[in-house]
Design a protein around this motif. Structure first.
Motif, short mmCIF file in Angstrom:
data_model
loop_
_atom_site.label_atom_id
_atom_site.label_comp_id
_atom_site.label_asym_id
_atom_site.label_seq_id
_atom_site.Cartn_x
_atom_site.Cartn_y
_atom_site.Cartn_z
N SER A 119 21.80 20.94 55.42
CA SER A 119 23.00 21.20 54.61
C SER A 119 22.78 20.88 53.14
O SER A 119 23.55 21.33 52.28
N ASP A 148 18.67 35.24 50.24
CA ASP A 148 19.98 34.68 50.52
C ASP A 148 19.92 33.70 51.69
O ASP A 148 20.73 32.79 51.79
N MET A 149 18.96 33.92 52.59
CA MET A 149 18.73 33.07 53.76
C MET A 149 17.25 33.12 54.07
O MET A 149 16.60 34.14 53.81
N VAL A 192 19.38 26.97 49.71
CA VAL A 192 19.45 28.26 50.40
C VAL A 192 19.53 27.97 51.90
O VAL A 192 18.77 27.13 52.40
N PRO A 193 20.42 28.64 52.63
CA PRO A 193 20.47 28.43 54.09
C PRO A 193 19.11 28.68 54.72
O PRO A 193 18.43 29.68 54.42
N PHE A 194 18.70 27.76 55.60
CA PHE A 194 17.36 27.81 56.18
C PHE A 194 17.42 27.42 57.65
O PHE A 194 18.21 26.57 58.05
N ALA A 208 14.29 32.03 57.19
CA ALA A 208 13.92 31.50 58.50
C ALA A 208 12.41 31.52 58.58
O ALA A 208 11.76 32.41 58.02
N ALA A 222 13.59 27.13 50.37
CA ALA A 222 15.02 26.88 50.54
C ALA A 222 15.48 25.73 49.64
O ALA A 222 16.66 25.64 49.31
N ASN A 243 18.60 24.35 62.67
CA ASN A 243 19.23 24.63 61.38
C ASN A 243 20.22 23.55 60.97
O ASN A 243 21.06 23.78 60.10
#
Length: 152
Positions: free
Chosen positions: A98, A28-29, A102-104, A31, A44, A120
């Motif tokens: 953006s 879902d995220m 996927v949020p990264f 890093a 991502a 980010n």
């Protein structure tokens, strides 16, 4: 999902992610730091992990040498521009965080303070380039290069 660094250890994430992806399991995220930031950025963007594996394993010494751009500044031997350009080809251009599917976030270190910097926003390429920078090897990425994209 948190992806660590350390060259080969960071790239080892590709195998795990390939298995998860083949089972239909997606993060879902994401890093990452250093090599984990490189792999995380590709994931991502929802790149196929088997293609990422093929890409990484196809880099032979000739290709690796072509990514070297020697410079003579005080902060490192390699400029990192060629690696950033190559990453841009692989990820699909100089995309923004953006724009990722996927949020990264990637993590770097402020060379002056030693503090963690979470990147980010802004350019994914600049963020990954900052994260993979090894002091003395790559020239540092200054705050002016990514200052508006970083949570300091």
């Amino acid at each position: 999902m948190a992806l660590g660094g350390g060259g080969a250890r960071g790239l080892a994430h590709i195998g795990v992610l390939n298995i998860l992806q083949s089972e239909g399991i997606y993060a879902d995220m994401i890093a990452g730091t250093s090599a984990g930031a490189f792999v995380g950025a590709l994931c991502a963007q929802r790149k196929d992990c088997s293609l990422i594996k093929d890409l990484v394993t196809s880099v032979d010494w000739k290709r690796a040498v072509s990514l070297v751009d020697l410079v003579l500044p005080k902060t490192g031997l390699l400029g990192g521009r060629k690696i950033k350009d190559w990453l841009g080809l692989v990820i699909g251009g100089d995309i923004k965080f953006s724009d990722l599917k996927v949020p990264f976030a990637c993590v770097a270190t402020d060379i002056n303070t030693g503090e963690e910097v979470v990147i980010n926003q802004g350019s994914v390429l600049e963020g990954v380039r900052a994260s993979i920078s090894v002091p003395g090897i790559f020239t540092v990425v200054g705050r002016a290069d990514i200052w508006s994209t970083v949570v300091w």
